[in-house]
Scaffold this active site. Structure first.
Site, PDB file in Angstrom:
ATOM      1  N   LYS A   1       6.358  -2.017   1.786  1.00  0.00           N
ATOM      2  CA  LYS A   1       5.212  -1.453   2.518  1.00  0.00           C
ATOM      3  C   LYS A   1       4.020  -2.402   2.391  1.00  0.00           C
ATOM      4  O   LYS A   1       3.082  -2.148   1.630  1.00  0.00           O
ATOM      5  CB  LYS A   1       4.897  -0.048   1.991  1.00  0.00           C
ATOM      6  CG  LYS A   1       4.062   0.783   2.958  1.00  0.00           C
ATOM      7  CD  LYS A   1       4.107   2.240   2.584  1.00  0.00           C
ATOM      8  CE  LYS A   1       3.137   3.096   3.362  1.00  0.00           C
ATOM      9  NZ  LYS A   1       3.302   3.077   4.809  1.00  0.00           N
TER      10      LYS A   1
ATOM     11  N   LEU B   1      11.138   1.002   6.966  1.00  0.00           N
ATOM     12  CA  LEU B   1      10.575   1.539   5.725  1.00  0.00           C
ATOM     13  C   LEU B   1      11.352   2.799   5.347  1.00  0.00           C
ATOM     14  O   LEU B   1      11.644   3.631   6.199  1.00  0.00           O
ATOM     15  CB  LEU B   1       9.096   1.886   5.926  1.00  0.00           C
ATOM     16  CG  LEU B   1       8.387   2.317   4.645  1.00  0.00           C
ATOM     17  CD1 LEU B   1       8.162   1.121   3.727  1.00  0.00           C
ATOM     18  CD2 LEU B   1       7.063   2.992   4.939  1.00  0.00           C
TER      19      LEU B   1
ATOM     20  N   GLU C   1      11.909   1.875  14.188  1.00  0.00           N
ATOM     21  CA  GLU C   1      11.128   3.047  13.765  1.00  0.00           C
ATOM     22  C   GLU C   1       9.881   3.117  14.644  1.00  0.00           C
ATOM     23  O   GLU C   1       9.735   2.335  15.574  1.00  0.00           O
ATOM     24  CB  GLU C   1      10.769   2.963  12.273  1.00  0.00           C
ATOM     25  CG  GLU C   1      10.035   1.694  11.890  1.00  0.00           C
ATOM     26  CD  GLU C   1       9.933   1.462  10.390  1.00  0.00           C
ATOM     27  OE1 GLU C   1       9.847   2.428   9.620  1.00  0.00           O
ATOM     28  OE2 GLU C   1       9.906   0.279   9.996  1.00  0.00           O
TER      29      GLU C   1
ATOM     30  N   TYR D   1       0.816  -1.209   0.000  1.00  0.00           N
ATOM     31  CA  TYR D   1       0.000   0.000   0.000  1.00  0.00           C
ATOM     32  C   TYR D   1       0.850   1.258   0.000  1.00  0.00           C
ATOM     33  O   TYR D   1       2.065   1.194   0.186  1.00  0.00           O
ATOM     34  CB  TYR D   1      -0.970  -0.012   1.190  1.00  0.00           C
ATOM     35  CG  TYR D   1      -0.369   0.310   2.540  1.00  0.00           C
ATOM     36  CD1 TYR D   1       0.462  -0.604   3.193  1.00  0.00           C
ATOM     37  CD2 TYR D   1      -0.624   1.519   3.173  1.00  0.00           C
ATOM     38  CE1 TYR D   1       1.002  -0.306   4.433  1.00  0.00           C
ATOM     39  CE2 TYR D   1      -0.084   1.819   4.424  1.00  0.00           C
ATOM     40  CZ  TYR D   1       0.722   0.905   5.049  1.00  0.00           C
ATOM     41  OH  TYR D   1       1.269   1.194   6.269  1.00  0.00           O
TER      42      TYR D   1
HETATM   43  N1  PDD Z   1       2.842   4.896   7.405  1.00  0.00           N
HETATM   44  N2  PDD Z   1       7.542   3.574   8.859  1.00  0.00           N
HETATM   45  C1  PDD Z   1       6.398   2.876   8.855  1.00  0.00           C
HETATM   46  C2  PDD Z   1       6.380   1.547   9.503  1.00  0.00           C
HETATM   47  C3  PDD Z   1       5.230   3.415   8.249  1.00  0.00           C
HETATM   48  O1  PDD Z   1       4.087   2.711   8.256  1.00  0.00           O
HETATM   49  C4  PDD Z   1       5.295   4.706   7.672  1.00  0.00           C
HETATM   50  C5  PDD Z   1       4.104   5.337   7.002  1.00  0.00           C
HETATM   51  C6  PDD Z   1       6.528   5.394   7.710  1.00  0.00           C
HETATM   52  C7  PDD Z   1       6.679   6.753   7.082  1.00  0.00           C
HETATM   53  O2  PDD Z   1       6.656   6.686   5.668  1.00  0.00           O
HETATM   54  P1  PDD Z   1       6.160   7.920   4.798  1.00  0.00           P
HETATM   55  O3  PDD Z   1       6.995   9.080   5.204  1.00  0.00           O
HETATM   56  O4  PDD Z   1       6.415   7.500   3.411  1.00  0.00           O
HETATM   57  O5  PDD Z   1       4.699   8.132   5.131  1.00  0.00           O
HETATM   58  C8  PDD Z   1       7.615   4.801   8.289  1.00  0.00           C
HETATM   59  C9  PDD Z   1       1.638   5.400   6.766  1.00  0.00           C
HETATM   60  C10 PDD Z   1       1.486   6.879   6.902  1.00  0.00           C
HETATM   61  C11 PDD Z   1       0.446   4.611   7.254  1.00  0.00           C
HETATM   62  O6  PDD Z   1       0.606   3.407   7.411  1.00  0.00           O
HETATM   63  O7  PDD Z   1      -0.650   5.167   7.432  1.00  0.00           O
END
Ligand code: PDD
Length: 283
Positions: free
Chosen positions: A147, A203, A179, A33
């Site tokens: 992801k 990620l 993270e 996703y």
């Molecule tokens: N989550 N690490 C994890 C485990 C994440 O699920 C996310 C983002 C990030 C940050 O990635 P980005 O900057 O590309 O949003 C880091 C999204 C926002 C979610 O699951 O809703």
């Protein structure tokens, strides 16, 4: 109000949107996703999200459902149809529907689902207060660089945070922070921004990439390496980044106040720069 959503080539009212019970996303979390944020009706870092989607699909030998141009059009149509000024577009691709089997099915059409959520992402009150986190063990699988839609472990982490009366959890493996449950984690010591290096363990956040670029452009020092909860508790500042939180200060970790116990200047400045630049480059 019923939203318009997108499912496998059709724009439908959300209550009419259906996916097969044999969809491998439903049966096996066999899907990936992306979440793209919307500010002032514009998408932030759309290209970055599509690049990461292509990589996630490729790493799992999953077919690409459609072209980037088509994906962009779907995003735009949904933002318009649902009149989203601030919020996000959620996109999910699964391997598709096939009778249950651990072996990947051959020649199956991937499922593609998109929907919007209207949300107040830029919430100055939360940014000014900062958030509190606890640490929990990182129970996820070994390919967090992809992801995937397997979000039970982060969900359990968020529930532990909720039960502890705080806002979120930082995930710890082998004594080091990987993270946040749904964001990248940072500390600041003597002006230096420290965040875990990229690998299969975390990620590669699109927001992380942008924030580190802006930090370096502003002559701020950045070090990409892992750190422990103990080191974080001794830091001057801490913060998280994601598409939905931008740059959000962390003021407490496992009950210990970070620095002054208030959002620090580096996190505040990075949030400002990130929001300014994103508003300018949004598409
Ligand atoms: N989550 N690490 C994890 C485990 C994440 O699920 C996310 C983002 C990030 C940050 O990635 P980005 O900057 O590309 O949003 C880091 C999204 C926002 C979610 O699951 O809703």
């Amino acid at each position: 109000m019923s939203r318009t959503v997108y499912v496998n080539g059709e724009y439908l009212a959300e209550e009419d949107a259906k996916i097969s019970i044999f969809d491998r996303g439903f049966l096996m979390a066999d899907g990936v996703y992306e979440v793209t944020s919307i500010l002032d009706g514009k998408m932030i870092d759309f290209d970055g999200h599509m690049k990461r989607l292509a990589r996630s699909l490729n790493e799992l030998d999953m077919a690409t459902p459609t072209t980037d141009a088509e994906l962009e059009e779907i995003h735009r149509k949904l933002i318009l149809a649902n009149d989203v000024n601030e919020g996000l577009v959620y996109l999910q691709v699964t391997r598709g529907a096939a009778d249950r089997d651990f072996v990947f099915p051959v020649g199956v059409t991937p499922s593609l689902v998109l929907f919007t959520q209207t949300k107040n992402l830029n919430n100055p009150a939360i940014a000014e207060a900062g958030i509190k986190v606890i640490s929990v063990p990182d129970l996820r699988w070994g390919r967090r660089d992809i992801k995937t839609i397997q979000l039970l472990a982060p969900s359990v982490g968020k529930m532990a945070a909720k039960a502890a009366g705080v806002d979120d959890a930082w995930l710890v493996e082998d004594g080091q922070v990987t993270e946040g449950t749904s964001n990248n984690a940072y500390i600041v010591k003597e002006g230096k921004i420290i965040t875990r290096h990229l690998s299969n363990d975390i990620l590669s956040g699109i927001t992380r990439g942008a924030v580190l670029r802006f930090a370096r452009e502003a002559q701020m020092e950045v070090e990409e390496r892992s750190f422990s909860i103990e080191e974080a508790q001794q830091a001057d500042e801490a913060f998280v980044t994601s598409a939905t939180t931008f740059v959000l200060p962390v003021i407490e970790i496992d009950g210990a106040a970070i620095g002054s116990g208030k959002p620090g200047p580096v996190a505040k400045r990075l949030r400002e720069i990130y929001l300014d630049e994103s508003r300018k480059s949004g598409t």
